[in-house]
Scaffold this motif. Structure first.
Motif, mmCIF file in Angstrom:
data_model
loop_
_atom_site.group_PDB
_atom_site.id
_atom_site.type_symbol
_atom_site.label_atom_id
_atom_site.label_comp_id
_atom_site.label_asym_id
_atom_site.label_seq_id
_atom_site.Cartn_x
_atom_site.Cartn_y
_atom_site.Cartn_z
ATOM 1 N N ARG A 125 0.850 -1.185 0.000
ATOM 2 C CA ARG A 125 0.000 0.000 0.000
ATOM 3 C C ARG A 125 0.886 1.235 0.000
ATOM 4 O O ARG A 125 1.830 1.330 0.791
ATOM 5 C CB ARG A 125 -0.914 0.042 1.223
ATOM 6 N N THR A 126 0.559 2.147 -0.888
ATOM 7 C CA THR A 126 1.296 3.404 -0.953
ATOM 8 C C THR A 126 0.343 4.570 -0.741
ATOM 9 O O THR A 126 -0.835 4.499 -1.100
ATOM 10 C CB THR A 126 1.996 3.565 -2.316
ATOM 11 N N GLN A 127 0.861 5.602 -0.137
ATOM 12 C CA GLN A 127 0.150 6.861 0.045
ATOM 13 C C GLN A 127 1.158 7.976 -0.185
ATOM 14 O O GLN A 127 2.362 7.719 -0.271
ATOM 15 C CB GLN A 127 -0.431 6.957 1.451
ATOM 16 N N ARG A 128 0.681 9.191 -0.249
ATOM 17 C CA ARG A 128 1.610 10.308 -0.445
ATOM 18 C C ARG A 128 2.666 10.364 0.642
ATOM 19 O O ARG A 128 3.817 10.699 0.394
ATOM 20 C CB ARG A 128 0.852 11.630 -0.491
ATOM 21 N N SER A 129 2.297 10.034 1.871
ATOM 22 C CA SER A 129 3.211 10.169 3.003
ATOM 23 C C SER A 129 4.197 9.015 3.150
ATOM 24 O O SER A 129 5.210 9.152 3.824
ATOM 25 C CB SER A 129 2.421 10.312 4.294
ATOM 26 N N GLY A 130 3.896 7.865 2.553
ATOM 27 C CA GLY A 130 4.791 6.727 2.701
ATOM 28 C C GLY A 130 4.179 5.453 2.165
ATOM 29 O O GLY A 130 3.131 5.465 1.526
ATOM 30 N N MET A 131 4.864 4.348 2.438
ATOM 31 C CA MET A 131 4.377 3.053 1.954
ATOM 32 C C MET A 131 4.529 1.992 3.024
ATOM 33 O O MET A 131 5.330 2.116 3.936
ATOM 34 C CB MET A 131 5.127 2.638 0.695
ATOM 35 N N LEU A 132 3.728 0.933 2.854
ATOM 36 C CA LEU A 132 3.717 -0.199 3.763
ATOM 37 C C LEU A 132 3.651 -1.479 2.952
ATOM 38 O O LEU A 132 2.883 -1.575 1.997
ATOM 39 C CB LEU A 132 2.484 -0.121 4.681
ATOM 40 N N GLY A 135 3.945 -8.948 4.419
ATOM 41 C CA GLY A 135 4.062 -10.252 3.783
ATOM 42 C C GLY A 135 4.043 -11.361 4.824
ATOM 43 O O GLY A 135 4.557 -11.186 5.930
ATOM 44 N N PHE A 136 3.433 -12.473 4.468
ATOM 45 C CA PHE A 136 3.388 -13.655 5.322
ATOM 46 C C PHE A 136 3.982 -14.823 4.554
ATOM 47 O O PHE A 136 3.696 -14.999 3.365
ATOM 48 C CB PHE A 136 1.944 -14.008 5.704
ATOM 49 N N VAL A 137 4.789 -15.623 5.234
ATOM 50 C CA VAL A 137 5.389 -16.799 4.621
ATOM 51 C C VAL A 137 5.209 -17.975 5.578
ATOM 52 O O VAL A 137 5.427 -17.852 6.777
ATOM 53 C CB VAL A 137 6.878 -16.548 4.261
ATOM 54 N N GLN A 138 4.758 -19.120 5.016
ATOM 55 C CA GLN A 138 4.507 -20.308 5.828
ATOM 56 C C GLN A 138 5.434 -21.432 5.410
ATOM 57 O O GLN A 138 5.608 -21.705 4.211
ATOM 58 C CB GLN A 138 3.067 -20.784 5.672
ATOM 59 N N THR A 139 6.028 -22.084 6.410
ATOM 60 C CA THR A 139 6.767 -23.328 6.223
ATOM 61 C C THR A 139 6.278 -24.273 7.302
ATOM 62 O O THR A 139 6.310 -23.923 8.483
ATOM 63 C CB THR A 139 8.292 -23.114 6.364
ATOM 64 N N GLU A 140 5.775 -25.417 6.902
ATOM 65 C CA GLU A 140 5.175 -26.372 7.834
ATOM 66 C C GLU A 140 4.194 -25.626 8.731
ATOM 67 O O GLU A 140 3.340 -24.924 8.242
ATOM 68 C CB GLU A 140 6.260 -27.128 8.588
ATOM 69 N N GLY A 141 4.316 -25.704 10.060
ATOM 70 C CA GLY A 141 3.374 -25.048 10.959
ATOM 71 C C GLY A 141 3.802 -23.653 11.389
ATOM 72 O O GLY A 141 3.199 -23.071 12.279
ATOM 73 N N LEU A 142 4.830 -23.106 10.767
ATOM 74 C CA LEU A 142 5.343 -21.792 11.143
ATOM 75 C C LEU A 142 4.900 -20.734 10.143
ATOM 76 O O LEU A 142 5.112 -20.871 8.939
ATOM 77 C CB LEU A 142 6.875 -21.827 11.189
ATOM 78 N N VAL A 143 4.273 -19.659 10.646
ATOM 79 C CA VAL A 143 3.900 -18.517 9.817
ATOM 80 C C VAL A 143 4.724 -17.330 10.312
ATOM 81 O O VAL A 143 4.674 -16.977 11.489
ATOM 82 C CB VAL A 143 2.393 -18.190 9.928
ATOM 83 N N GLN A 144 5.512 -16.754 9.409
ATOM 84 C CA GLN A 144 6.333 -15.593 9.742
ATOM 85 C C GLN A 144 5.833 -14.402 8.927
ATOM 86 O O GLN A 144 5.348 -14.567 7.813
ATOM 87 C CB GLN A 144 7.798 -15.872 9.429
ATOM 88 N N SER A 145 5.959 -13.224 9.507
ATOM 89 C CA SER A 145 5.518 -12.039 8.784
ATOM 90 C C SER A 145 6.639 -11.015 8.718
ATOM 91 O O SER A 145 7.498 -10.951 9.595
ATOM 92 C CB SER A 145 4.283 -11.417 9.435
ATOM 93 N N VAL A 146 6.581 -10.232 7.661
ATOM 94 C CA VAL A 146 7.494 -9.110 7.468
ATOM 95 C C VAL A 146 6.622 -7.886 7.232
ATOM 96 O O VAL A 146 5.762 -7.888 6.353
ATOM 97 C CB VAL A 146 8.418 -9.324 6.251
ATOM 98 N N ASN A 147 6.827 -6.857 8.033
ATOM 99 C CA ASN A 147 6.189 -5.559 7.816
ATOM 100 C C ASN A 147 7.302 -4.581 7.488
ATOM 101 O O ASN A 147 8.277 -4.478 8.231
ATOM 102 C CB ASN A 147 5.438 -5.085 9.069
ATOM 103 N N ALA A 148 7.171 -3.911 6.382
ATOM 104 C CA ALA A 148 8.159 -2.915 5.971
ATOM 105 C C ALA A 148 7.458 -1.585 5.780
ATOM 106 O O ALA A 148 6.352 -1.527 5.242
ATOM 107 C CB ALA A 148 8.831 -3.344 4.672
ATOM 108 N N VAL A 149 8.100 -0.523 6.217
ATOM 109 C CA VAL A 149 7.530 0.805 6.084
ATOM 110 C C VAL A 149 8.629 1.785 5.704
ATOM 111 O O VAL A 149 9.765 1.660 6.149
ATOM 112 C CB VAL A 149 6.819 1.241 7.396
ATOM 113 N N GLN A 150 8.286 2.716 4.830
ATOM 114 C CA GLN A 150 9.203 3.786 4.472
ATOM 115 C C GLN A 150 8.386 5.044 4.210
ATOM 116 O O GLN A 150 7.356 4.995 3.535
ATOM 117 C CB GLN A 150 10.036 3.435 3.234
ATOM 118 N N VAL A 151 8.840 6.151 4.755
ATOM 119 C CA VAL A 151 8.160 7.419 4.531
ATOM 120 C C VAL A 151 8.624 8.027 3.207
ATOM 121 O O VAL A 151 9.617 7.605 2.626
ATOM 122 C CB VAL A 151 8.397 8.408 5.700
#
Length: 180
Positions: A125-132, A135-151
């Protein structure tokens, strides 16, 4: 109106946390914190600022939080750079089932190919002020997430590529059980 579902996704990513906090971070070592918090494994155990910097194409500093409130965050060393927060949850139901249960918010995530992952989804998602990026990634029973933000001014291609590279690294280094 679009910002609200994205906020739900970010909250969901942070809720998957065994590693997020709003307090000022300390520089303790990740493996020592995992042991002290009686957690067998954390995504930060195998990540370093140098590794993440190479993956995202920018110098970052690692913030691991405290023993009682661990986190796995990589902040930019230069003003205006992107920040990356990583969290995880052991979930036997699978990523697709979890996101489908979120309804409209989960439906915003698009499937993406990530080497080594059983499933992966991402939203940008992008907006004038920044972006977000979430992402979610699953391996077997593990779900990991990455949140990235930049103004603003942000580099959408670089932040998305960095988040995807982190997702692949997380999938590659994922243990098969919570004990590591």
């Amino acid at each position: 109106m679009r910002a609200r579902p994205v906020a739900v996704l970010v909250a969901a990513g942070l809720a998957l946390a065994g590693c997020s906090s709003d307090d000022a971070p300390s520089e303790a070592t990740s493996e020592a914190e995992s042991a002290a918090a009686n957690v067998g494994w954390s995504p930060c155990d195998d990540l370093t600022a140098a590794t993440v910097g190479r993956l995202v194409g920018a110098r970052v500093a690692e913030r691991t939080g405290s023993v009682t409130e661990p986190r796995c965050t990589f902040v930019p060393k230069r003003d205006g750079g992107a920040a990356y927060d990583i969290s995880y949850l052991w979930f036997a139901g699978g990523l697709d089932e979890a996101l489908d249960a979120m309804g409209a918010a989960g439906a915003q995530l698009e499937p993406v190919d990530v080497d080594g992952a059983d499933a992966a989804r991402m939203v940008v998602r992008t907006q004038r002020s920044g972006m977000l990026v979430t992402g979610f990634v699953q391996t077997e029973g593990l779900v990991q997430s990455v949140n990235a933000v930049q103004v603003k001014p942000y580099d959408e291609d670089a932040v998305v590529a960095g988040a995807r590279a982190l997702m692949a690294e997380l999938a590659d280094g994922a243990p098969s059980s919570p004990s590591g």
